[in-house]
Every structure is written in C-alpha cells, then in structure tokens.
Design a protein around this motif. Structure first.
Motif, PDB file in Angstrom:
ATOM      1  N   GLN A 314       1.104  -1.074  -0.080  1.00  0.00           N
ATOM      2  CA  GLN A 314      -0.086  -0.018   0.117  1.00  0.00           C
ATOM      3  C   GLN A 314       1.306   1.420   0.191  1.00  0.00           C
ATOM      4  O   GLN A 314       0.549   2.468  -0.400  1.00  0.00           O
ATOM      5  CB  GLN A 314      -1.281   0.794   1.139  1.00  0.00           C
ATOM      6  N   ARG A 315       1.756   0.794   0.625  1.00  0.00           N
ATOM      7  CA  ARG A 315       2.788   2.141   0.630  1.00  0.00           C
ATOM      8  C   ARG A 315       3.751   2.406  -0.322  1.00  0.00           C
ATOM      9  O   ARG A 315       4.089   3.749  -1.397  1.00  0.00           O
ATOM     10  CB  ARG A 315       4.212   1.616   1.671  1.00  0.00           C
ATOM     11  N   VAL A 316       3.803   1.744  -1.257  1.00  0.00           N
ATOM     12  CA  VAL A 316       4.378   1.465  -3.048  1.00  0.00           C
ATOM     13  C   VAL A 316       3.618   2.151  -3.838  1.00  0.00           C
ATOM     14  O   VAL A 316       3.831   3.251  -4.458  1.00  0.00           O
ATOM     15  CB  VAL A 316       5.807   0.390  -2.975  1.00  0.00           C
ATOM     16  N   GLY A 317       2.261   1.710  -3.098  1.00  0.00           N
ATOM     17  CA  GLY A 317       1.042   1.679  -4.308  1.00  0.00           C
ATOM     18  C   GLY A 317       1.297   1.155  -5.561  1.00  0.00           C
ATOM     19  O   GLY A 317       1.989   0.144  -5.470  1.00  0.00           O
ATOM     20  N   PRO A 318       0.193   1.524  -6.213  1.00  0.00           N
ATOM     21  CA  PRO A 318      -0.185  -0.630  -7.087  1.00  0.00           C
ATOM     22  C   PRO A 318       0.957   0.188  -8.745  1.00  0.00           C
ATOM     23  O   PRO A 318       1.495   1.680  -8.740  1.00  0.00           O
ATOM     24  CB  PRO A 318      -1.608   0.839  -7.552  1.00  0.00           C
ATOM     25  N   PRO A 319       0.609  -0.636  -9.134  1.00  0.00           N
ATOM     26  CA  PRO A 319       1.459  -1.276 -10.567  1.00  0.00           C
ATOM     27  C   PRO A 319       1.620   0.399 -11.273  1.00  0.00           C
ATOM     28  O   PRO A 319       0.608   0.336 -11.548  1.00  0.00           O
ATOM     29  CB  PRO A 319       1.782  -2.122 -11.125  1.00  0.00           C
ATOM     30  N   VAL A 320       2.093   1.123 -12.089  1.00  0.00           N
ATOM     31  CA  VAL A 320       2.128   1.892 -12.861  1.00  0.00           C
ATOM     32  C   VAL A 320       2.652   1.787 -14.067  1.00  0.00           C
ATOM     33  O   VAL A 320       3.708   1.153 -14.860  1.00  0.00           O
ATOM     34  CB  VAL A 320       2.301   3.697 -12.420  1.00  0.00           C
ATOM     35  N   PHE A 321       1.581   1.671 -15.432  1.00  0.00           N
ATOM     36  CA  PHE A 321       1.888   1.375 -16.957  1.00  0.00           C
ATOM     37  C   PHE A 321       1.032   2.661 -17.046  1.00  0.00           C
ATOM     38  O   PHE A 321       0.729   3.297 -17.600  1.00  0.00           O
ATOM     39  CB  PHE A 321       1.119  -0.544 -17.507  1.00  0.00           C
ATOM     40  N   ASP A 322       1.618   2.637 -18.958  1.00  0.00           N
ATOM     41  CA  ASP A 322       1.174   3.303 -19.315  1.00  0.00           C
ATOM     42  C   ASP A 322       0.578   3.075 -20.792  1.00  0.00           C
ATOM     43  O   ASP A 322       0.391   1.968 -20.761  1.00  0.00           O
ATOM     44  CB  ASP A 322       2.329   4.213 -20.628  1.00  0.00           C
ATOM     45  N   GLU A 323      -0.395   3.643 -21.494  1.00  0.00           N
ATOM     46  CA  GLU A 323      -0.948   3.490 -22.835  1.00  0.00           C
ATOM     47  C   GLU A 323      -0.544   2.159 -23.484  1.00  0.00           C
ATOM     48  O   GLU A 323      -1.582   1.681 -24.226  1.00  0.00           O
ATOM     49  CB  GLU A 323      -1.561   4.847 -23.263  1.00  0.00           C
ATOM     50  N   THR A 324       0.476   3.120 -24.583  1.00  0.00           N
ATOM     51  CA  THR A 324       0.922   1.582 -25.004  1.00  0.00           C
ATOM     52  C   THR A 324       0.946   0.217 -24.400  1.00  0.00           C
ATOM     53  O   THR A 324       1.273  -1.051 -25.031  1.00  0.00           O
ATOM     54  CB  THR A 324       3.165   2.291 -24.966  1.00  0.00           C
ATOM     55  N   ASP A 325       1.524   0.194 -22.505  1.00  0.00           N
ATOM     56  CA  ASP A 325       1.422  -1.186 -22.321  1.00  0.00           C
ATOM     57  C   ASP A 325       0.056  -1.295 -22.063  1.00  0.00           C
ATOM     58  O   ASP A 325      -0.167  -3.159 -22.442  1.00  0.00           O
ATOM     59  CB  ASP A 325       1.832  -1.118 -20.818  1.00  0.00           C
ATOM     60  N   ARG A 326      -1.351  -0.754 -21.948  1.00  0.00           N
ATOM     61  CA  ARG A 326      -2.190  -0.919 -22.207  1.00  0.00           C
ATOM     62  C   ARG A 326      -3.266  -1.901 -23.594  1.00  0.00           C
ATOM     63  O   ARG A 326      -3.827  -2.621 -23.682  1.00  0.00           O
ATOM     64  CB  ARG A 326      -3.390  -0.284 -21.504  1.00  0.00           C
ATOM     65  N   GLU A 327      -2.638  -1.115 -24.456  1.00  0.00           N
ATOM     66  CA  GLU A 327      -2.724  -1.613 -25.769  1.00  0.00           C
ATOM     67  C   GLU A 327      -2.141  -2.422 -26.483  1.00  0.00           C
ATOM     68  O   GLU A 327      -2.612  -3.397 -26.966  1.00  0.00           O
ATOM     69  CB  GLU A 327      -2.652  -0.327 -26.725  1.00  0.00           C
ATOM     70  N   THR A 328      -0.674  -3.151 -25.905  1.00  0.00           N
ATOM     71  CA  THR A 328       0.081  -4.324 -26.499  1.00  0.00           C
ATOM     72  C   THR A 328      -0.787  -5.317 -25.626  1.00  0.00           C
ATOM     73  O   THR A 328      -1.191  -6.599 -25.488  1.00  0.00           O
ATOM     74  CB  THR A 328       1.201  -3.910 -26.054  1.00  0.00           C
ATOM     75  N   ALA A 329      -1.560  -5.611 -24.305  1.00  0.00           N
ATOM     76  CA  ALA A 329      -1.870  -6.023 -23.180  1.00  0.00           C
ATOM     77  C   ALA A 329      -3.523  -6.302 -24.554  1.00  0.00           C
ATOM     78  O   ALA A 329      -3.676  -7.318 -24.281  1.00  0.00           O
ATOM     79  CB  ALA A 329      -1.633  -5.872 -22.159  1.00  0.00           C
ATOM     80  N   ARG A 330      -4.055  -5.511 -24.592  1.00  0.00           N
ATOM     81  CA  ARG A 330      -5.400  -5.766 -24.895  1.00  0.00           C
ATOM     82  C   ARG A 330      -5.089  -6.535 -26.267  1.00  0.00           C
ATOM     83  O   ARG A 330      -6.297  -7.701 -26.626  1.00  0.00           O
ATOM     84  CB  ARG A 330      -5.512  -4.487 -25.613  1.00  0.00           C
ATOM     85  N   LYS A 331      -4.255  -6.757 -27.339  1.00  0.00           N
ATOM     86  CA  LYS A 331      -3.755  -7.434 -28.279  1.00  0.00           C
ATOM     87  C   LYS A 331      -3.623  -9.082 -28.114  1.00  0.00           C
ATOM     88  O   LYS A 331      -3.735 -10.153 -28.685  1.00  0.00           O
ATOM     89  CB  LYS A 331      -1.914  -6.903 -28.642  1.00  0.00           C
ATOM     90  N   PHE A 332      -2.705  -8.744 -26.739  1.00  0.00           N
ATOM     91  CA  PHE A 332      -2.826 -10.788 -26.256  1.00  0.00           C
ATOM     92  C   PHE A 332      -4.068 -10.642 -25.720  1.00  0.00           C
ATOM     93  O   PHE A 332      -4.349 -11.751 -25.393  1.00  0.00           O
ATOM     94  CB  PHE A 332      -1.999 -10.603 -25.331  1.00  0.00           C
ATOM     95  N   GLN A 333      -4.357 -10.067 -24.815  1.00  0.00           N
ATOM     96  CA  GLN A 333      -6.258 -10.241 -24.537  1.00  0.00           C
ATOM     97  C   GLN A 333      -7.115 -11.109 -25.830  1.00  0.00           C
ATOM     98  O   GLN A 333      -7.999 -11.580 -25.703  1.00  0.00           O
ATOM     99  CB  GLN A 333      -6.600  -9.199 -23.872  1.00  0.00           C
ATOM    100  N   ALA A 334      -6.780 -10.342 -26.612  1.00  0.00           N
ATOM    101  CA  ALA A 334      -7.711 -10.817 -27.957  1.00  0.00           C
ATOM    102  C   ALA A 334      -7.435 -12.190 -27.863  1.00  0.00           C
ATOM    103  O   ALA A 334      -8.356 -13.206 -28.896  1.00  0.00           O
ATOM    104  CB  ALA A 334      -7.268  -9.952 -29.041  1.00  0.00           C
ATOM    105  N   THR A 335      -6.740 -12.866 -27.467  1.00  0.00           N
ATOM    106  CA  THR A 335      -5.927 -14.061 -27.926  1.00  0.00           C
ATOM    107  C   THR A 335      -6.564 -14.903 -27.149  1.00  0.00           C
ATOM    108  O   THR A 335      -6.662 -16.401 -27.475  1.00  0.00           O
ATOM    109  CB  THR A 335      -3.997 -14.318 -27.999  1.00  0.00           C
TER     110      THR A 335
END
Length: 474
Positions: A314-335
């Motif tokens: 909780q002190r560190v906080g959640p992981p931080v990703f950017d839109e490029t990371d999200r878009e790449t992850a969406r491509k994998f989710q499509a599989t």
C-alpha cells in the motif's frame, strides 16, 4: 538515518540492469536442473553487485546463493530461473509462433522472478551499508521449481537453518498478497515388471506390465470419488513397454502427481495410491516398484508477515503502466477466451471489469479462490522458516499460466515495470524486519503456533536424490 522508503530509489536506480538480467534469462530458457547458463548469469550479477557468492549449494549444480552484510538477522529473498519445455515463442508477438522448434520457454515468468528478487536483495544490501544497519541479506537462486522441488532438497540440506525470514514473489496478472494456499504434492514413478511372450501363439505365458498400468489408472480413477475434494491426482504413461502389439509388454511405467491440501493428507493419499498399484500388480501377476521423484509441502501462512508486506504494498502503491502497455496487453487479451479472463479474476477473488487489460490496483489482502491453486516448493521453506509471498502484476489479465502468451510477454516493458514494483515491496519489507526485531519474533511465534503438534515431514524422503541430468560434453 533514511526512511525505509529510500530503498525504492535504490531499486529504481538499479532497475535497468536487472531488467537486462531478466531478458538474458528469457533468451536462454533452461529446464529443471539444466539451468547452467542461467545460474551462472545470476552468480555473475551477484558478484558484480558485491555479494559473497556460493555456487552449487545443497549439492545442486545450478543453485546459487549470494550474501551481504554482517551480524544481525538473516533475511532471505528467494528467486528462480527455470523454464518449461515446449513453450518456445517469439517475444512480444501476440500470435503463437515458435522461436525454435520444440524449444523451451519461460511460461511461468521465472526470468522475472529471479531478477526481481535479486534486485530487491541488492537494494537492501546497499541500504544497509549506507545506513550502518546490522543484518544479512541473502539471495537464493533456486533451480527446478517446475516439478524438480529444489527448495525441498535445499531444506533437507539445511541451507535455510540460520535464516530468520524468507521473502518471495511470483509474476501474475494482479498485484497483492493473496491467500497463502498451495497443495502439497509428490511425484512418483510406478515401474511394473511382467513377462514377455508372443501375444498370439502363447499369450497365456505372458504377464503384461502395460495391463497393470491400465488397471492402476482405472483403480485410481475410481478412487477419486472417495478422496477429499481439494485433492488432485494426475498421471502420464512414460513407458508403454514397446510399440509392438504382438509382444506382451514385460515392462511399463506410469508417473503420478498426487496433490493434497496439507502434508498429513498427502501422505495418506500417496499410501492409498500405492495400494492401488499393488492391487494392479496382483491382478496381473506382475511386480511393481514405486519411486519418489520430487515433493513439495503446502504453504504455511504467516499473519504478521502478510500484514507487513501488504502495508508495504500500500505504501508503494499500485503498479503504474502507460497506454502503450495497455494497448499491447489488449492485443494479447484478444487471443484469450472469455473463460481465461474470468478465471484470472476468480483466482484472485475479484469481479471482472470491462476493458481492464492490466492490473493497476492492489487486490485486497487474502483475496482469492483457494480452490484454484497449484503447488510450489516455496511451501517446503515455509514449514521451516517464516515465509511471505506476494504477486506482482507483470502481464495481461487473463493470460493462462504455462502458456505461449505468458512467454511472449516476458520481455515487454510492462513485465519490467511489474518486476520493479515487486522489488520495491520486497525490499522495504526486508528493511522493516531488520529495523524491527519484534516483527521477526512475532513471525516466528506465528509459525510455531501453526505447526504445534504437526511436525514437518519433508515429502522428499532422505534416500531420494535430486533428478540431476547428465551434462552433455560441449
């Protein structure tokens, strides 16, 4: 003296070097007890970071340990680097494509696991030195987690006897400290021996070892109704005794993986499976010999450590990703199938969300479906040392474990970011423990209370040796 949070800056400063280590291990996927290059990469990185390094600990050629610091408590951070067979995949490609024919691949993220754990240990080492704190930090590079049970052999060899606390993590789709639940397990071979004969001219003279294997499998399948619902039994015929149907098979081997909620339940279930094997041998007038290959204890939780790690998360906080990371992850989710994605949420006790390609939150403490679990040799460590483990978000939600999709994501920026995030949590947890000896004592008291009346029985018998492959001459 600096606040504990200062270690996060050290992690960030070192992160690039350890992302490179993770990628190098990804590039050289090696399976159980064959991780010679991977282990040497870890040993060299430890030496470059100023650790005192021991290779081949516990008699395992691919196990390595680095230690730094003097006096004080001993905090161990556990790492792994073994891969899985048959999961070769082109990095970063959201399409199934082998990088090498029938090659290996890091389908469980152990390239990240080892690098992230060493990153945390290295940051703690520097923090202790900069602040004049007494304490020893160790990194254990543990081979063969995928069915090789190296930590069980390491426990048996006593390499954790002077360790006060063990810390570890595992790459996952979500970030948090989930239920410390895993299944105890044993992997065993059942070797049947019979008598060869001409299958047509003199079948009455033959005694089929393959028949015995088939009868054993039938018997175990009937047993499933009468064992605990949390238990799991899997098998594979590894030797059918030949390919000629006109010969009565004089030998055959079946390998069983028996899993149960805890060690006492496991030992009882294994004994029952052995009785089924003996019955199959009686029915076919063959003989059977069983042999333990490996074994893991179930995880033993530790509330003080889990509370502490979650507080640091909780002190560190959640992981931080950017839109490029999200878009790449969406491509994998499509599989992936909708069931893959729903199961990923269910495993961590979460409700599915629309268009959530990556985890950017911390899931609640102890969340998770305790029926969706596997086995880990970290369990054996947790019976002898107070142990805590977190999950670090490093790949797209819905990614199946041991899959080509997981392999493909192992070198992405999101994987590196999730690894750094986990390293920060582990590092600050370790420093809190060194600074607060009462926390260590509370963790030890918790473990003692949980094991009261249930002594540790290593599921790897004393006479079983690790299944080390013969190393090919180069």
């Amino acid at each position: 003296m600096k606040n504990t949070e200062a270690v996060w800056d050290i992690v960030e400063a070192k992160s690039e070097a350890f992302a490179a280590l993770s990628d190098r291990i990804w590039d050289m996927p090696e399976t159980n007890y064959e991780e010679y290059r991977s282990a040497e990469e870890h040993a060299r990185q430890l030496e470059a970071e100023g650790f005192r390094v021991e290779r081949g600990i516990a008699g395992l050629p691919t196990a390595v340990m680095g230690e730094a610091g003097e006096d004080g408590p001993v905090i161990a951070i556990l790492g792994e680097f073994d891969a899985l067979p048959g999961l070769s995949q082109v990095a970063g490609l959201a399409e199934k494509r082998e990088a090498s024919v029938n090659g290996n691949g890091h389908g469980c993220g152990h390239n990240m696991l080892g690098a992230g754990s060493m990153l945390a240990a290295s940051a703690v080492k520097d923090f202790l030195a900069e602040n004049g704190l007494k304490g020893r930090i160790r990194y254990y590079g543990c081979p063969a987690e995928e069915g090789g049970s190296s930590k069980g052999f390491m426990v048996r060899a006593g390499v954790f006897d002077d360790v006060d606390i063990a810390i570890c993590w595992h790459p996952a789709a979500f970030a948090g400290v989930n239920n410390p639940v895993s299944l105890a397990c044993n992997e065993l071979n059942f070797h049947f021996s019979g008598r060869a004969s001409h299958a047509s001219a003199t079948p009455h003279l033959g005694r089929s070892a393959l028949d015995a294997v088939e009868l054993m499998n039938v018997g175990v399948n009937y047993m499933r109704e009468h064992m605990p619902s949390s238990a799991r039994i899997h098998y594979a015929v590894t030797d059918t005794g030949g390919s000629a149907p006109n010969v009565v098979q004089a030998k055959a081997t079946v390998r069983y993986l028996v899993r149960a909620r805890n060690l006492p339940e496991l030992l009882s279930l294994v004994a029952r499976v052995k009785k089924v094997a003996e019955g199959a041998a009686l029915m076919t007038e063959t003989t059977v010999r069983s042999e333990v290959i490996s074994g893991d204890a179930n995880l033993v939780g530790n509330v003080p450590l889990e509370d502490l790690m979650f507080a640091n998360l909780q002190r560190v906080g959640p992981p931080v990703f950017d839109e490029t990371d999200r878009e790449t992850a969406r491509k994998f989710q499509a599989t992936m199938s909708p069931e893959d994605i729903a199961s990923s949420y269910a495993r961590f006790g979460l409700k599915p969300k629309k268009d959530q390609p990556l985890c950017e939150e911390i899931f609640p403490l102890y969340a998770g479906d305790s029926s969706i679990v596997g086995s880990t040799d970290v369990g054996s460590v947790s019976w002898v040392v107070p142990t805590v483990q977190m999950r670090g978000a490093t790949y797209a939600i819905g990614t199946p474990g041991h899959s080509w999709q997981l392999v493909a994501q192992g070198k992405l920026p999101a994987a590196h970011k999730g690894t750094e995030h986990a390293a920060k949590v582990m590092a600050s947890t370790a420093i809190d423990l060194i600074r607060n000896p009462d926390l260590i004592e509370a963790a030890k008291a918790d473990l003692k209370g949980r094991l009261d009346g249930t002594p540790f029985v290593n599921p790897i018998p004393d006479d079983v040796q690790p299944p080390l492959p013969e190393r090919q001459a180069s």
